[in-house]
Design an enzyme around this catalytic site. Structure first.
Site, PDB file in Angstrom:
ATOM      1  N   GLU A   1     -13.679  -1.478   6.781  1.00  0.00           N
ATOM      2  CA  GLU A   1     -12.962  -1.519   8.060  1.00  0.00           C
ATOM      3  C   GLU A   1     -13.732  -0.873   9.202  1.00  0.00           C
ATOM      4  O   GLU A   1     -13.512  -1.216  10.355  1.00  0.00           O
ATOM      5  CB  GLU A   1     -11.552  -0.940   7.939  1.00  0.00           C
ATOM      6  CG  GLU A   1     -11.506   0.553   7.701  1.00  0.00           C
ATOM      7  CD  GLU A   1     -10.079   1.061   7.545  1.00  0.00           C
ATOM      8  OE1 GLU A   1      -9.339   0.494   6.731  1.00  0.00           O
ATOM      9  OE2 GLU A   1      -9.722   2.017   8.238  1.00  0.00           O
TER      10      GLU A   1
ATOM     11  N   TRP B   1     -12.122  11.952   8.681  1.00  0.00           N
ATOM     12  CA  TRP B   1     -10.702  11.583   8.833  1.00  0.00           C
ATOM     13  C   TRP B   1     -10.524  10.182   8.292  1.00  0.00           C
ATOM     14  O   TRP B   1      -9.816   9.706   7.674  1.00  0.00           O
ATOM     15  CB  TRP B   1     -10.254  11.605  10.303  1.00  0.00           C
ATOM     16  CG  TRP B   1      -8.789  11.345  10.391  1.00  0.00           C
ATOM     17  CD1 TRP B   1      -7.774  12.230  10.178  1.00  0.00           C
ATOM     18  CD2 TRP B   1      -8.141  10.094  10.662  1.00  0.00           C
ATOM     19  NE1 TRP B   1      -6.556  11.614  10.287  1.00  0.00           N
ATOM     20  CE2 TRP B   1      -6.751  10.297  10.585  1.00  0.00           C
ATOM     21  CE3 TRP B   1      -8.619   8.798  10.944  1.00  0.00           C
ATOM     22  CZ2 TRP B   1      -5.815   9.286  10.787  1.00  0.00           C
ATOM     23  CZ3 TRP B   1      -7.705   7.776  11.155  1.00  0.00           C
ATOM     24  CH2 TRP B   1      -6.299   8.026  11.069  1.00  0.00           C
TER      25      TRP B   1
ATOM     26  N   ARG C   1     -13.771  -5.529   3.673  1.00  0.00           N
ATOM     27  CA  ARG C   1     -12.662  -5.367   4.625  1.00  0.00           C
ATOM     28  C   ARG C   1     -13.088  -5.462   6.099  1.00  0.00           C
ATOM     29  O   ARG C   1     -12.366  -5.026   6.987  1.00  0.00           O
ATOM     30  CB  ARG C   1     -11.985  -4.005   4.377  1.00  0.00           C
ATOM     31  CG  ARG C   1     -10.989  -4.097   3.256  1.00  0.00           C
ATOM     32  CD  ARG C   1     -10.306  -2.785   2.977  1.00  0.00           C
ATOM     33  NE  ARG C   1      -9.740  -2.113   4.124  1.00  0.00           N
ATOM     34  CZ  ARG C   1      -8.655  -2.503   4.794  1.00  0.00           C
ATOM     35  NH1 ARG C   1      -8.014  -3.591   4.430  1.00  0.00           N
ATOM     36  NH2 ARG C   1      -8.205  -1.802   5.816  1.00  0.00           N
TER      37      ARG C   1
ATOM     38  N   ARG D   1       0.855  -1.186   0.000  1.00  0.00           N
ATOM     39  CA  ARG D   1       0.000   0.000   0.000  1.00  0.00           C
ATOM     40  C   ARG D   1       0.886   1.228   0.000  1.00  0.00           C
ATOM     41  O   ARG D   1       1.889   1.256   0.717  1.00  0.00           O
ATOM     42  CB  ARG D   1      -0.884  -0.026   1.247  1.00  0.00           C
ATOM     43  CG  ARG D   1      -1.944   1.038   1.278  1.00  0.00           C
ATOM     44  CD  ARG D   1      -2.647   1.079   2.622  1.00  0.00           C
ATOM     45  NE  ARG D   1      -2.014   2.040   3.506  1.00  0.00           N
ATOM     46  CZ  ARG D   1      -2.604   2.574   4.582  1.00  0.00           C
ATOM     47  NH1 ARG D   1      -3.834   2.199   4.920  1.00  0.00           N
ATOM     48  NH2 ARG D   1      -1.976   3.456   5.326  1.00  0.00           N
TER      49      ARG D   1
ATOM     50  N   HIS E   1      -9.191   6.562   2.432  1.00  0.00           N
ATOM     51  CA  HIS E   1      -9.585   6.807   3.825  1.00  0.00           C
ATOM     52  C   HIS E   1     -10.783   7.749   3.937  1.00  0.00           C
ATOM     53  O   HIS E   1     -10.757   8.727   4.693  1.00  0.00           O
ATOM     54  CB  HIS E   1      -8.388   7.315   4.639  1.00  0.00           C
ATOM     55  CG  HIS E   1      -8.348   6.771   6.034  1.00  0.00           C
ATOM     56  ND1 HIS E   1      -8.806   7.482   7.114  1.00  0.00           N
ATOM     57  CD2 HIS E   1      -7.931   5.581   6.528  1.00  0.00           C
ATOM     58  CE1 HIS E   1      -8.654   6.748   8.213  1.00  0.00           C
ATOM     59  NE2 HIS E   1      -8.131   5.581   7.879  1.00  0.00           N
TER      60      HIS E   1
ATOM     61  N   GLU F   1      -9.114   1.969  -1.561  1.00  0.00           N
ATOM     62  CA  GLU F   1      -9.834   1.620  -0.345  1.00  0.00           C
ATOM     63  C   GLU F   1     -10.664   2.797   0.153  1.00  0.00           C
ATOM     64  O   GLU F   1     -10.208   3.944   0.083  1.00  0.00           O
ATOM     65  CB  GLU F   1      -8.779   1.227   0.692  1.00  0.00           C
ATOM     66  CG  GLU F   1      -9.314   0.872   2.045  1.00  0.00           C
ATOM     67  CD  GLU F   1      -8.153   0.437   2.952  1.00  0.00           C
ATOM     68  OE1 GLU F   1      -7.154  -0.118   2.441  1.00  0.00           O
ATOM     69  OE2 GLU F   1      -8.256   0.666   4.157  1.00  0.00           O
TER      70      GLU F   1
ATOM     71  N   ASP G   1      -5.112   3.721   0.007  1.00  0.00           N
ATOM     72  CA  ASP G   1      -6.235   3.972   0.911  1.00  0.00           C
ATOM     73  C   ASP G   1      -6.651   5.438   0.816  1.00  0.00           C
ATOM     74  O   ASP G   1      -5.892   6.330   1.208  1.00  0.00           O
ATOM     75  CB  ASP G   1      -5.819   3.623   2.347  1.00  0.00           C
ATOM     76  CG  ASP G   1      -7.007   3.548   3.311  1.00  0.00           C
ATOM     77  OD1 ASP G   1      -8.105   3.987   2.933  1.00  0.00           O
ATOM     78  OD2 ASP G   1      -6.807   3.062   4.445  1.00  0.00           O
TER      79      ASP G   1
ATOM     80  N   TYR H   1      -3.201  11.476   5.953  1.00  0.00           N
ATOM     81  CA  TYR H   1      -3.419  10.108   6.424  1.00  0.00           C
ATOM     82  C   TYR H   1      -2.370   9.136   5.851  1.00  0.00           C
ATOM     83  O   TYR H   1      -2.034   9.198   4.678  1.00  0.00           O
ATOM     84  CB  TYR H   1      -4.824   9.594   6.025  1.00  0.00           C
ATOM     85  CG  TYR H   1      -4.892   8.109   6.234  1.00  0.00           C
ATOM     86  CD1 TYR H   1      -5.046   7.582   7.513  1.00  0.00           C
ATOM     87  CD2 TYR H   1      -4.679   7.220   5.176  1.00  0.00           C
ATOM     88  CE1 TYR H   1      -4.999   6.223   7.739  1.00  0.00           C
ATOM     89  CE2 TYR H   1      -4.638   5.862   5.391  1.00  0.00           C
ATOM     90  CZ  TYR H   1      -4.803   5.370   6.675  1.00  0.00           C
ATOM     91  OH  TYR H   1      -4.734   4.024   6.895  1.00  0.00           O
TER      92      TYR H   1
ATOM     93  N   GLU I   1      -4.534  -7.361   5.298  1.00  0.00           N
ATOM     94  CA  GLU I   1      -3.660  -6.254   5.689  1.00  0.00           C
ATOM     95  C   GLU I   1      -2.780  -6.709   6.854  1.00  0.00           C
ATOM     96  O   GLU I   1      -3.249  -7.390   7.772  1.00  0.00           O
ATOM     97  CB  GLU I   1      -4.510  -5.055   6.114  1.00  0.00           C
ATOM     98  CG  GLU I   1      -3.689  -3.817   6.440  1.00  0.00           C
ATOM     99  CD  GLU I   1      -4.559  -2.623   6.829  1.00  0.00           C
ATOM    100  OE1 GLU I   1      -5.717  -2.826   7.241  1.00  0.00           O
ATOM    101  OE2 GLU I   1      -4.078  -1.487   6.701  1.00  0.00           O
TER     102      GLU I   1
HETATM  103  O1  EZ4 Z   1      -6.990   4.294  10.011  1.00  0.00           O
HETATM  104  O2  EZ4 Z   1      -6.848   1.258  11.880  1.00  0.00           O
HETATM  105  O3  EZ4 Z   1      -6.388   0.545   6.259  1.00  0.00           O
HETATM  106  N1  EZ4 Z   1      -6.076   0.874   7.345  1.00  0.00           N
HETATM  107  C1  EZ4 Z   1      -6.540   1.944   7.977  1.00  0.00           C
HETATM  108  C2  EZ4 Z   1      -6.077   2.147   9.394  1.00  0.00           C
HETATM  109  C3  EZ4 Z   1      -7.103   2.913  10.225  1.00  0.00           C
HETATM  110  C4  EZ4 Z   1      -6.874   2.638  11.683  1.00  0.00           C
HETATM  111  C5  EZ4 Z   1      -7.970   3.294  12.541  1.00  0.00           C
HETATM  112  O4  EZ4 Z   1      -7.950   2.820  13.833  1.00  0.00           O
HETATM  113  O5  EZ4 Z   1      -7.291   2.687   7.418  1.00  0.00           O
HETATM  114  O6  EZ4 Z   1      -4.820   2.792   9.391  1.00  0.00           O
HETATM  115 CO    CO Z   2      -8.107   1.832   5.668  1.00  0.00          CO
END
Ligand code: EZ4
Ligand code: CO
Length: 402
Positions: free
Chosen positions: A262, A402, A283, A148, A212, A236, A210, A160, A339
């Site tokens: 996630e 976030w 995920r 990643r 995010h 992701e 990601d 991030y 992951e």
């Molecule tokens: O931000 O697990 O793909 N992984 C992620 C992680 C999440 C954290 C949050 O607790 O997006 O880094």
């Molecule tokens: Co993630």
């Protein structure tokens, strides 16, 4: 009959915070479950100690499905991360116990191997593009077949996914750090470093990214289209998934595969995404989606729709979660990828795990159960220290995802 005699909840911060459930049966068999919910640890600890432990004492530890149904339906209040993480911890501990009673590793109880090992991806990152490229080279040398990639967006402090020390740990401050965010700057920058990685290293490994939850559906569509030639394994969480229907809009525009789940905690939270084939990888994880029992149900639904698995496995999921994931991943027919971020050395002093990394894959321990031990004496050296994930704000000061 082997009844549950004790339910203990440990909260400690060996490298980072973890909540761990340990069940003991009348025969003295121990079972471990991860109950960590990053930044909300004590809510799950209380749910377990105050509302679940009293209901477990005296119950037959062999009845995993019945206890799952009892805790889920019996609470009346359904789903949500606190409830589902607490149920997950109990479920995982019961699978651990069943394995020990049977004298078999958990993956054998789940139907045995479907593959030789569990393909994993890890996290390369950089404060700029050259340092990201160096980090990708490092992960290639470590033997990863899937990487990643995340780089800081110029001018956007705290983007991030950018590692500061040896271990990536976003929950780092005693109150949430506020970090600026610019969608425009990210959309301009991220595709350029993904392209630079393919230019430098070619296509002989899987590349992941990601987003995010930072984009709207139409922005995500633009991003996915722009990076198609990078042939990502997945993008992701391109947009928050409360609106499962909104992924239709992304799908109309791009063939870049999508991974989501996630922060989702039940089969109902991913049902539409799966049955409408709006994602390619689900995920959801053992710890946040109700344990091995419920996650297997999600994965079976996904298999019907050619959606593969890609479970969350960041460092805030404890080595107990990781072991449980590896046992399950080894067995499911529609496994995709797992992951994996190695834990801090302090974490591994407390959790002794037999999970092994070799040639880009994880392998489960062969001993009965999950193959992880919790050293409560060692944990005493790492008292709980609350830490929060950051909060993102747009450049005008308003709160962003976030
Ligand atoms: O931000 O697990 O793909 N992984 C992620 C992680 C999440 C954290 C949050 O607790 O997006 O880094
Ligand atoms: Co993630």
């Amino acid at each position: 009959m082997s009844n549950i005699e004790r339910a203990e909840v440990f909260v400690a911060s060996p490298g980072r915070s973890f909540v761990t459930l340990r069940l003991t049966t009348s025969d003295g068999v121990l079972g471990l479950g991860d109950a960590t919910l990053n930044g909300r640890e004590l809510a799950v600890a209380s749910y377990l100690r105050d509302h679940v432990a009293p209901l477990l004492i005296g119950r037959d530890s062999a009845r995993i499905e019945d206890i799952w149904q009892y805790l889920y339906r019996g609470a009346y209040w359904r789903r949500g991360p606190v409830t589902m993480t607490a149920i997950a911890a109990v479920d995982t501990a019961l699978w651990d116990i069943k394995g020990k009673v049977a004298g078999l590793p958990v993956y054998q109880l789940l139907g045995g191997r479907s593959r030789d090992g569990v393909l994993v991806y890890s996290h390369a990152s950089g404060t700029d593009v050259p340092s990201l490229l160096d980090d990708v080279a490092r992960f290639r040398e470590l033997g990863y077949h899937a990487i990643r990639a995340q780089a800081a967006v110029p001018g956007i402090r705290g983007t991030y996914g950018v590692r500061k020390g040896a271990v990536y740990e976003p929950a780092a401050t005693s109150l949430p750090e506020e970090q600026p965010w610019s969608t425009e700057a990210y959309l301009d920058h991220a595709p350029t470093y993904l392209e630079a990685i393919r230019e430098r290293f070619g296509f002989g490994f899987h590349l992941l990214h990601d987003v995010h939850h930072r984009l709207t559906p139409i922005e995500a569509a633009r991003f996915g289209k722009r990076v198609e030639d990078c042939r990502l394994f997945w993008m992701e969480d391109p947009t928050p998934a409360e609106n499962q229907e909104s992924f239709q809009l992304i799908r109309q525009h791009t063939t870049t595969p999508i991974a989501v789940g996630e922060v989702l905690t039940s089969i109902w939270d991913v049902q539409h995404l799966i049955t409408e084939q709006l994602i390619d990888y689900v995920r959801t994880s053992v710890v946040h989606a109700g344990g091995i029992t419920h996650l297997r149900r999600i994965f079976d639904l996904a298999a019907l729709y050619q959606v593969r698995t890609g479970s969350h496995g960041a460092t805030d999921l404890s080595p107990v979660s990781l072991a449980a994931a590896v046992h399950l991943d080894l067995t499911v027919p529609n496994f995709g990828i797992q992951e994996y971020m190695p834990h801090a050395p302090e974490t591994m002093e407390v959790f002794r795990s037999g999970v092994r990394f070799e040639d880009g894959m994880l392998h489960p321990p062969e001993e009965p159960g999950l193959g992880v031990e919790y050293d409560e004496k060692a944990a005493e050296r790492f008292p709980y220290e609350p830490r929060y994930l950051p909060v993102a704000r747009r450049l005008d000061g308003s709160v962003h995802d976030w």
